[in-house]
Design an enzyme around this catalytic site. Structure first.
Site, PDB file in Angstrom:
ATOM      1  N   GLU A  82      -3.154   0.558  -9.030  1.00  0.00           N
ATOM      2  CA  GLU A  82      -2.042   1.494  -9.206  1.00  0.00           C
ATOM      3  C   GLU A  82      -0.841   0.662  -9.641  1.00  0.00           C
ATOM      4  OE1 GLU A  82      -1.734   5.323  -6.291  1.00  0.00           O
ATOM      5  OE2 GLU A  82      -1.767   3.418  -5.285  1.00  0.00           O
ATOM      6  N   ASN A  85      -2.881   6.164  -1.200  1.00  0.00           N
ATOM      7  CA  ASN A  85      -2.787   6.249   0.259  1.00  0.00           C
ATOM      8  C   ASN A  85      -2.169   7.537   0.771  1.00  0.00           C
ATOM      9  OD1 ASN A  85      -4.146   4.015   1.376  1.00  0.00           O
ATOM     10  ND2 ASN A  85      -2.638   2.721   0.360  1.00  0.00           N
ATOM     11  N   SER A 140       0.820  -1.207   0.000  1.00  0.00           N
ATOM     12  CA  SER A 140       0.000   0.000   0.000  1.00  0.00           C
ATOM     13  C   SER A 140       0.851   1.253   0.000  1.00  0.00           C
ATOM     14  CB  SER A 140      -0.858   0.056   1.263  1.00  0.00           C
ATOM     15  OG  SER A 140      -1.609  -1.102   1.409  1.00  0.00           O
ATOM     16  N   HIS A 162      -0.759  -2.454  -7.139  1.00  0.00           N
ATOM     17  CA  HIS A 162      -1.541  -2.149  -5.935  1.00  0.00           C
ATOM     18  C   HIS A 162      -3.040  -2.212  -6.222  1.00  0.00           C
ATOM     19  CE1 HIS A 162      -2.665   1.045  -2.682  1.00  0.00           C
ATOM     20  NE2 HIS A 162      -2.857  -0.175  -2.246  1.00  0.00           N
TER      21      HIS A 162
HETATM   22  P1  NAI Z   1      -3.974  -9.789   5.827  1.00  0.00           P
HETATM   23  O1  NAI Z   1      -3.502  -9.624   7.234  1.00  0.00           O
HETATM   24  O2  NAI Z   1      -5.413 -10.056   5.568  1.00  0.00           O
HETATM   25  O3  NAI Z   1      -3.139 -10.964   5.084  1.00  0.00           O
HETATM   26  C1  NAI Z   1      -1.749 -11.074   5.121  1.00  0.00           C
HETATM   27  C2  NAI Z   1      -1.393 -12.559   4.950  1.00  0.00           C
HETATM   28  O4  NAI Z   1       0.022 -12.683   4.774  1.00  0.00           O
HETATM   29  C3  NAI Z   1      -1.768 -13.422   6.155  1.00  0.00           C
HETATM   30  O5  NAI Z   1      -2.576 -14.492   5.708  1.00  0.00           O
HETATM   31  C4  NAI Z   1      -0.420 -13.921   6.693  1.00  0.00           C
HETATM   32  O6  NAI Z   1      -0.493 -15.236   7.218  1.00  0.00           O
HETATM   33  C5  NAI Z   1       0.432 -13.869   5.447  1.00  0.00           C
HETATM   34  N1  NAI Z   1       1.872 -13.754   5.687  1.00  0.00           N
HETATM   35  C6  NAI Z   1       2.505 -12.926   6.550  1.00  0.00           C
HETATM   36  N2  NAI Z   1       3.846 -13.080   6.437  1.00  0.00           N
HETATM   37  C7  NAI Z   1       4.055 -14.018   5.475  1.00  0.00           C
HETATM   38  C8  NAI Z   1       5.207 -14.608   4.900  1.00  0.00           C
HETATM   39  N3  NAI Z   1       6.434 -14.241   5.280  1.00  0.00           N
HETATM   40  N4  NAI Z   1       5.052 -15.532   3.925  1.00  0.00           N
HETATM   41  C9  NAI Z   1       3.812 -15.911   3.532  1.00  0.00           C
HETATM   42  N5  NAI Z   1       2.683 -15.399   4.048  1.00  0.00           N
HETATM   43  C10 NAI Z   1       2.796 -14.457   5.004  1.00  0.00           C
HETATM   44  O7  NAI Z   1      -3.489  -8.451   5.064  1.00  0.00           O
HETATM   45  P2  NAI Z   1      -4.109  -7.775   3.746  1.00  0.00           P
HETATM   46  O8  NAI Z   1      -5.118  -6.774   4.153  1.00  0.00           O
HETATM   47  O9  NAI Z   1      -4.447  -8.821   2.768  1.00  0.00           O
HETATM   48  O10 NAI Z   1      -2.841  -6.924   3.220  1.00  0.00           O
HETATM   49  C11 NAI Z   1      -1.786  -7.536   2.522  1.00  0.00           C
HETATM   50  C12 NAI Z   1      -0.990  -6.490   1.764  1.00  0.00           C
HETATM   51  O11 NAI Z   1      -1.866  -5.794   0.872  1.00  0.00           O
HETATM   52  C13 NAI Z   1      -0.307  -5.433   2.617  1.00  0.00           C
HETATM   53  O12 NAI Z   1       0.905  -5.069   2.020  1.00  0.00           O
HETATM   54  C14 NAI Z   1      -1.302  -4.275   2.556  1.00  0.00           C
HETATM   55  O13 NAI Z   1      -0.688  -3.039   2.782  1.00  0.00           O
HETATM   56  C15 NAI Z   1      -1.774  -4.393   1.120  1.00  0.00           C
HETATM   57  N6  NAI Z   1      -3.068  -3.787   0.838  1.00  0.00           N
HETATM   58  C16 NAI Z   1      -4.088  -3.876   1.738  1.00  0.00           C
HETATM   59  C17 NAI Z   1      -5.315  -3.291   1.471  1.00  0.00           C
HETATM   60  C18 NAI Z   1      -6.430  -3.386   2.461  1.00  0.00           C
HETATM   61  O14 NAI Z   1      -7.446  -2.679   2.310  1.00  0.00           O
HETATM   62  N7  NAI Z   1      -6.339  -4.243   3.481  1.00  0.00           N
HETATM   63  C19 NAI Z   1      -5.568  -2.566   0.222  1.00  0.00           C
HETATM   64  C20 NAI Z   1      -4.450  -2.595  -0.712  1.00  0.00           C
HETATM   65  C21 NAI Z   1      -3.245  -3.162  -0.375  1.00  0.00           C
END
Ligand code: NAI
Length: 284
Positions: free
Chosen positions: A153, A191, A120, A141
């Site tokens: 993005e 963001n 993000s 993104h």
């Molecule tokens: P989330 O917390 O729902 O999922 C993250 C996942 O990554 C978890 O299932 C976790 O077990 C896994 N994980 C963590 N470390 C790991 C590793 N070393 N190897 C493999 N798996 C691993 O988070 P979310 O919301 O899906 O966000 C993920 C990314 O997307 C972040 O970079 C966030 O900034 C970005 N993002 C999030 C948005 C949102 O609205 N939540 C929107 C756009 C981008």
């Protein structure tokens, strides 16, 4: 360059959404997560979304089965790396953890594989620098919820090649999205504009100016926002919001991006929003 297989690292809200739209677009997908329970939850989320599409008559039951069959899962990064033409990383918003994953991907992926991050706000150039293929590293993104939101993005790191940019731009179009090109600065565009507004909304609660409900109502009724900023923050995840504010604060060294202490407190308490059942609101 032709993309056949897409690897997705992280099966959380974003990773599972990316896997779904990739499979819907006809690509073969391998989704990886460090946690088996998160992988199960990710697949469950995709199934629910597809069930809803079947109910609404958007896709047939056969189509749903076909889409699900295109998605494989694994807990091993080597498996994702082996045959993927592009790997899209969507793990926790933390530069150290992401860099480690990119370092590993760089070792295990074939030399033609593009490495994309769904970050993000973190610098693509810095993530690219840990690999030996910075010209093949790029930001892709997506917005949340991925199956619904149109924007992607596409972020060019300092070294990203034109070929890679065009391949990823076209891939986003194939996935039914509208790509917008932006340069690599903290928070990109989305963001950098959105998160200070959310942070300011949290400050108004912190300072007792208004309740979360009142803040959200003001922005919905007064500014025609479809969702109030605090509902949106809960939806994004308060940990992610905090990581993004930290990145802006550090990246620009400007106090106007100081994360609100109340946001820190909630994250420390494990009140991460919708995904943990409690944030500014309580969820069943
Ligand atoms: P989330 O917390 O729902 O999922 C993250 C996942 O990554 C978890 O299932 C976790 O077990 C896994 N994980 C963590 N470390 C790991 C590793 N070393 N190897 C493999 N798996 C691993 O988070 P979310 O919301 O899906 O966000 C993920 C990314 O997307 C972040 O970079 C966030 O900034 C970005 N993002 C999030 C948005 C949102 O609205 N939540 C929107 C756009 C981008």
């Amino acid at each position: 360059m032709e993309i056949k297989q897409i690897g997705v690292i992280g099966a959380g809200q974003m990773g599972s959404g990316i896997a779904q739209v990739a499979a819907q677009a006809g690509y073969s997908v391998v989704m990886m997560d460090a946690s088996d329970s998160q992988l199960d939850k990710g697949i469950e989320r995709i199934q629910k979304n597809l069930d809803r599409s079947v109910e609404k008559g958007r896709i047939s039951v056969e189509k749903k089965v076909e889409i699900l069959e295109r998605i494989g899962t694994t807990s091993k990064i080597e498996v994702v790396a082996a045959d993927s033409d592009i790997v899209i990383e969507a793990i926790i918003e933390n530069i150290k953890v992401k860099s480690e994953v990119f370092r590993e991907l760089d070792v295990h992926c074939p030399s033609h594989t593009i490495l994309a991050s769904n970050t993000s706000s973190l610098p693509i150039t810095e993530i690219a620098a840990v690999t030996k293929r910075p010209e093949k590293v790029i930001g892709m993104h997506f917005m949340n919820p991925v199956p619904v939101m149109k924007l992607v993005e596409v972020i060019r790191g300092l070294a990203t090649s034109d070929d890679v940019f065009h391949t990823v731009h076209d891939l986003a179009v194939q996935m039914g999205k509208q790509p917008v090109e932006v340069q690599d600065f903290p928070g990109f565009v989305s963001n950098r504009v959105l998160m200070p507004m959310i942070n300011e909304a949290i400050y108004t609660v912190y300072e007792g100016v208004a309740t979360p409900e009142a803040v959200d109502q003001v922005m919905k009724l007064g500014m025609n926002h479809p969702m109030g900023p605090l509902t949106l923050a809960d939806f994004i995840g308060l940990d992610t919001c905090l990581y993004i504010m930290e990145t802006l604060y550090e990246g620009f060294a400007d106090s106007k991006y100081r994360p609100c202490p109340l946001l820190r407190k909630y994250v420390k308490a494990g009140w991460l929003g919708r995904k943990s059942g409690r944030g500014f609101y309580v969820y069943e």
